[in-house]
Design a protein around this motif. Structure first.
Motif, short mmCIF file in Angstrom:
data_model
loop_
_atom_site.label_atom_id
_atom_site.label_comp_id
_atom_site.label_asym_id
_atom_site.label_seq_id
_atom_site.Cartn_x
_atom_site.Cartn_y
_atom_site.Cartn_z
N LYS A 67 0.42 -1.97 4.19
CA LYS A 67 -1.10 -1.66 4.55
C LYS A 67 -1.44 -0.56 3.70
N ILE A 68 -0.80 0.66 3.60
CA ILE A 68 -1.06 1.63 2.76
C ILE A 68 -1.12 1.16 1.22
N ALA A 69 -0.05 0.23 0.85
CA ALA A 69 -0.20 -0.12 -0.43
C ALA A 69 -1.52 -1.03 -0.79
N GLU A 70 -1.91 -1.49 0.12
CA GLU A 70 -3.00 -2.51 0.14
C GLU A 70 -4.34 -1.71 -0.21
N THR A 71 -4.42 -0.49 0.66
CA THR A 71 -5.33 0.44 0.65
C THR A 71 -5.44 1.44 -0.62
N MET A 72 -4.29 1.88 -1.06
CA MET A 72 -4.41 2.92 -1.80
C MET A 72 -5.21 2.80 -3.12
N PRO A 73 -5.30 1.30 -3.81
CA PRO A 73 -5.93 1.23 -5.00
C PRO A 73 -7.50 1.83 -4.88
N LEU A 74 -8.05 1.63 -3.81
CA LEU A 74 -9.48 1.82 -3.46
C LEU A 74 -9.66 3.57 -3.50
N HIS A 75 -8.35 4.28 -3.42
CA HIS A 75 -8.56 5.78 -3.59
C HIS A 75 -7.64 6.04 -4.60
N ASN A 76 -7.88 5.35 -5.95
CA ASN A 76 -7.14 5.63 -7.30
C ASN A 76 -5.48 6.00 -6.99
N GLY A 77 -5.06 5.04 -6.25
CA GLY A 77 -3.42 5.25 -6.18
C GLY A 77 -2.69 3.81 -5.91
N PHE A 78 -1.35 3.88 -6.49
CA PHE A 78 -0.73 2.49 -6.10
C PHE A 78 0.45 2.71 -6.06
N LEU A 79 1.29 1.64 -5.60
CA LEU A 79 2.68 1.69 -5.35
C LEU A 79 3.37 1.36 -6.48
N LEU A 80 4.52 2.24 -7.05
CA LEU A 80 5.07 1.88 -8.24
C LEU A 80 6.67 2.07 -7.81
N VAL A 188 4.78 -2.92 -9.88
CA VAL A 188 3.52 -2.36 -9.20
C VAL A 188 3.16 -3.29 -8.31
N TYR A 189 2.84 -2.68 -6.91
CA TYR A 189 2.46 -3.56 -5.96
C TYR A 189 0.98 -4.06 -6.19
N MET A 190 0.64 -5.56 -6.24
CA MET A 190 -0.72 -5.72 -6.34
C MET A 190 -1.29 -6.41 -5.20
N PRO A 191 -2.41 -5.58 -4.84
CA PRO A 191 -3.08 -5.90 -3.50
C PRO A 191 -3.65 -7.34 -3.57
N LYS A 192 -3.96 -7.79 -2.37
CA LYS A 192 -4.52 -9.19 -2.22
C LYS A 192 -6.00 -8.90 -2.37
N ASP A 193 -6.80 -7.87 -1.92
CA ASP A 193 -8.03 -7.64 -2.05
C ASP A 193 -8.55 -7.64 -3.51
N PRO A 194 -9.58 -8.29 -3.98
CA PRO A 194 -9.85 -8.34 -5.47
C PRO A 194 -10.37 -6.87 -5.99
N ALA A 195 -11.02 -6.24 -5.16
CA ALA A 195 -11.25 -4.94 -5.77
C ALA A 195 -10.45 -4.12 -5.79
N ALA A 196 -9.55 -4.34 -4.81
CA ALA A 196 -8.23 -3.34 -4.80
C ALA A 196 -7.34 -3.65 -6.01
N ALA A 197 -7.39 -5.01 -6.27
CA ALA A 197 -6.37 -5.42 -7.54
C ALA A 197 -6.86 -5.20 -8.68
N ALA A 198 -8.37 -5.35 -8.77
CA ALA A 198 -9.05 -4.94 -10.23
C ALA A 198 -8.74 -3.53 -10.49
N ASN A 199 -8.97 -2.52 -9.57
CA ASN A 199 -8.70 -0.99 -9.71
C ASN A 199 -7.30 -0.85 -10.08
N THR A 200 -6.30 -1.45 -9.28
CA THR A 200 -4.88 -1.41 -9.64
C THR A 200 -4.77 -1.60 -11.21
#
Length: 235
Positions: A67-80, A188-200
């Motif tokens: 859940k955190i990995a899915e959310t963080m890209p919307l806050h300029n972060g990602f799981l590496l 890198v963890y790639m989120p399912k949400d399109p906006a989060a994936a794009a920012n990743t």
């Protein structure tokens, strides 16, 4: 339960009290206001079951990571997926497929450098950018730090990313950014949400531009750490 991970405050409606034990280093006051709130459901937990006889409590811990990995890209972060450590205030990440030896090599560096090296996260750090430091990615400790549980609740400015390969002869060479793109994406963890994936994707490109990139070929001897350290830090 409330916790602070990667300088983000989370309010989590969890099911099992054991989750607080897993996240004990990151807990904050229940009176604190939070940036993000979510609920972990029984369905979320069941979705993490891969027939390895893990407890429901442990699966909730994994569900929270997702859940955190899915959310963080919307806050300029990602799981590496990497092992990250700090040497005298400089962050270094070892990236490689599981079983390649990134943790072993990090521990060789620890033998070499002693107290100068602090292990930030042995497996799943979060990398995050901030608007006031647009070219400084920070790597954070998280509760998900590998089977060895190596890490702590701190952050380090990430300056170097090293891709580890096993070899008989030790070497460390700079890499071209174009050669590192696919290697980074694989970790890198790639989120399912399109906006989060794009920012990743945007964040990955920033990371590759802002860090020095290295290919380390190494055996399991302390000389491997000596070779890589002297090349990267110029000592």
């Amino acid at each position: 339960m409330k916790c602070k991970i990667a300088d983000t405050d989370f309010s989590i409606n969890n099911i099992y009290p054991e989750l607080m034990r897993y996240c004990r280093r990151y807990l904050i006051s229940e009176d604190d206001e939070c940036d993000i709130s979510f609920t972990i459901t029984e369905n979320d937990i069941s979705a993490e079951d891969n027939d390895e006889n893990c407890s429901r409590q442990y699966l909730e811990y994994i569900a929270l990571c997702r859940k955190i990995a899915e959310t963080m890209p919307l806050h300029n972060g990602f799981l590496l997926h990497s092992a990250v450590f700090d040497v005298d205030g400089t962050g270094v990440a070892f990236a490689a497929h599981s079983g390649t030896g990134k943790t072993t090599h990090m521990l060789l560096w620890q033998r070499l450098l002693g107290d100068r090296l602090k292990i930030v996260n042995g497996d799943k750090p979060i990398v995050r950018y901030f608007d006031d430091e647009p070219h400084t990615p920070y790597a954070y400790g998280t509760p998900w730090n590998g089977k060895e549980h190596l890490g702590c609740n701190m952050r380090t400015p990430l300056k170097h990313i090293c891709f580890i390969e096993r070899a008989e002869q030790n070497s460390c060479e700079p890499m071209e950014k174009s050669d590192a793109v696919n290697l980074i994406f694989n970790q890198v963890y790639m989120p399912k949400d399109p906006a989060a994936a794009a920012n990743t994707i945007v964040l990955i490109n920033r990371l590759i531009s802002d860090c020095k990139l290295w290919k380390i070929k190494c055996n399991m001897d302390i000389s491997a750490a000596e070779t890589a350290y002297r090349t990267i830090f110029g000592e």
